[in-house]
Design an enzyme around this catalytic site. Structure first.
Site, PDB file in Angstrom:
ATOM      1  N   ASP A 209       0.815  -1.218   0.000  1.00 50.23           N
ATOM      2  CA  ASP A 209       0.000   0.000   0.000  1.00 50.23           C
ATOM      3  C   ASP A 209       0.845   1.263   0.000  1.00 50.23           C
ATOM      4  OD1 ASP A 209      -2.534   1.288   0.033  1.00 50.23           O
ATOM      5  OD2 ASP A 209      -2.353   1.665   2.176  1.00 50.23           O
TER       6      ASP A 209
ATOM      7  N   SER B 188      -7.435   5.423   0.115  1.00 54.30           N
ATOM      8  CA  SER B 188      -7.799   4.145  -0.501  1.00 54.30           C
ATOM      9  C   SER B 188      -9.262   3.818  -0.222  1.00 54.30           C
ATOM     10  CB  SER B 188      -6.914   3.023   0.049  1.00 54.30           C
ATOM     11  OG  SER B 188      -5.554   3.323  -0.119  1.00 54.30           O
TER      12      SER B 188
ATOM     13  N   GLN C  21      -5.940  -1.759  -6.492  1.00 59.73           N
ATOM     14  CA  GLN C  21      -6.550  -0.837  -5.527  1.00 59.73           C
ATOM     15  C   GLN C  21      -7.273   0.281  -6.267  1.00 59.73           C
ATOM     16  OE1 GLN C  21      -4.566   2.447  -2.780  1.00 59.73           O
ATOM     17  NE2 GLN C  21      -4.336   0.450  -1.798  1.00 59.73           N
TER      18      GLN C  21
END
Length: 306
Positions: free
Chosen positions: A220, A241, A291
């Site tokens: 991430d 996110s 993502q």
């Protein structure tokens, strides 16, 4: 080195409070979270990694993670502990699914489903080819690249301050950009970046689930920022996110260098999609990530005096 990775000793180290209920440990340090982004929100990779740790405690040791699908539903507060509640959605002979909720102030901030599988052989095998890039030993670390930028006497003061902030961050990940520019300059780039990454410190040979949890944390970092590379003329007002998915394909060591290939095929409607592939040094595709996030921007002020 010989030092144990802080990702194992602290960041991803959970305390079992009850059956399938976990929190950060040790008790005196509950609520202490490592590396908080500039947004002062809890780092999404930390939540994903900790949720996967909790799920791994709720399956048989021989089961290995093969995929996870997550949603970030509320901002995480780095000043208070996170509780992880695991539900045994399904336990089968080959596959088992666990549902995880991360909770703060009595409300879920994150929800995830993780699927585990018993190891199985199959003749059906193929993969993409790893990009041809210089090995990490030939490249500068992110810290060395920043130091190089800071030595430029023509660097604008606002960018100098920005780089000093990045320099001061204590991120438990080592990063070596594959194609860093010679000077810190803002210009449109393709929405793609290549980074050699690994956990700081030693993890060693251990249950593969441990390395998957660390990879979830690493995946991430700087991921959604790939979508901003073509849009240097805008200042980011808000970036967070929305969801995060991962598929684990082959064994790997998260404390060994892996190539993180990140690209953004689409952005629009204040959202952006990013895709990532983590490659082992021997060319084996180890992990795939996807993502989507919210990105809100504003026009940078013009430097013209006219």
């Amino acid at each position: 080195g010989d030092l144990r990775s802080v990702l194992i000793t602290s960041v991803l180290n959970l305390e079992r409070l009850d059956v399938n209920l976990f929190s950060c440990r040790p008790l005196p340090r509950r609520g202490r979270h490592h590396w908080v982004p500039a947004t002062q929100r809890l780092f999404g990779g930390q939540i994903v990694g900790q949720a996967l740790v909790a799920a791994a405690h709720a399956v048989r040791p021989e089961m290995q993670i093969h995929s996870l699908h997550c949603y970030f539903v509320r901002a995480g507060d780095p000043k208070v502990p996170v509780l992880y509640k695991v539900d045994e959605t399904r336990t089968g002979k080959s596959f088992s699914v666990r549902s995880i909720n991360a909770i703060q102030y009595g409300k879920p901030i994150f929800t995830c489903q993780a699927s585990f599988q018993l190891s199985q052989e199959s003749p059906v095998q193929h993969q993409f080819s790893m990009p041809a890039v210089p090995p990490p030993e030939e490249l500068l670390t992110q810290e060395e690249v920043i130091e190089k930028f800071l030595q430029d006497p023509d660097l604008a003061e606002k960018y100098r301050k920005h780089l000093h902030k990045i320099q001061a961050e204590d991120v438990p990940i080592e990063i070596k950009p594959v194609n860093p520019p010679d000077k810190f300059q803002l210009k449109a780039q393709k929405p793609k970046q290549l980074l050699w990454v690994r956990a700081r410190g030693h993890i060693g040979e251990t249950d593969m689930k441990v390395h998957c949890c660390v990879a979830a944390y690493i995946s991430d970092y700087a991921f959604l920022g790939t979508a901003l590379l073509p849009h240097w003329q805008y200042r980011t007002r808000f970036m967070v996110s929305l969801d995060h998915s991962m598929w684990f394909h082959a064994p790997f060591r998260s404390d060994h260098w892996m190539l993180y290939e990140c690209e953004s095929p689409w952005a629009g409607g204040s959202r952006a999609l990013v895709q990532g592939r983590l490659w082992r040094r021997d060319g084996v595709l180890a992990v795939t990530c996807v993502q989507e996030g919210v990105i809100r921007v504003e026009q940078m002020p013009s430097s013209s005096k006219l």
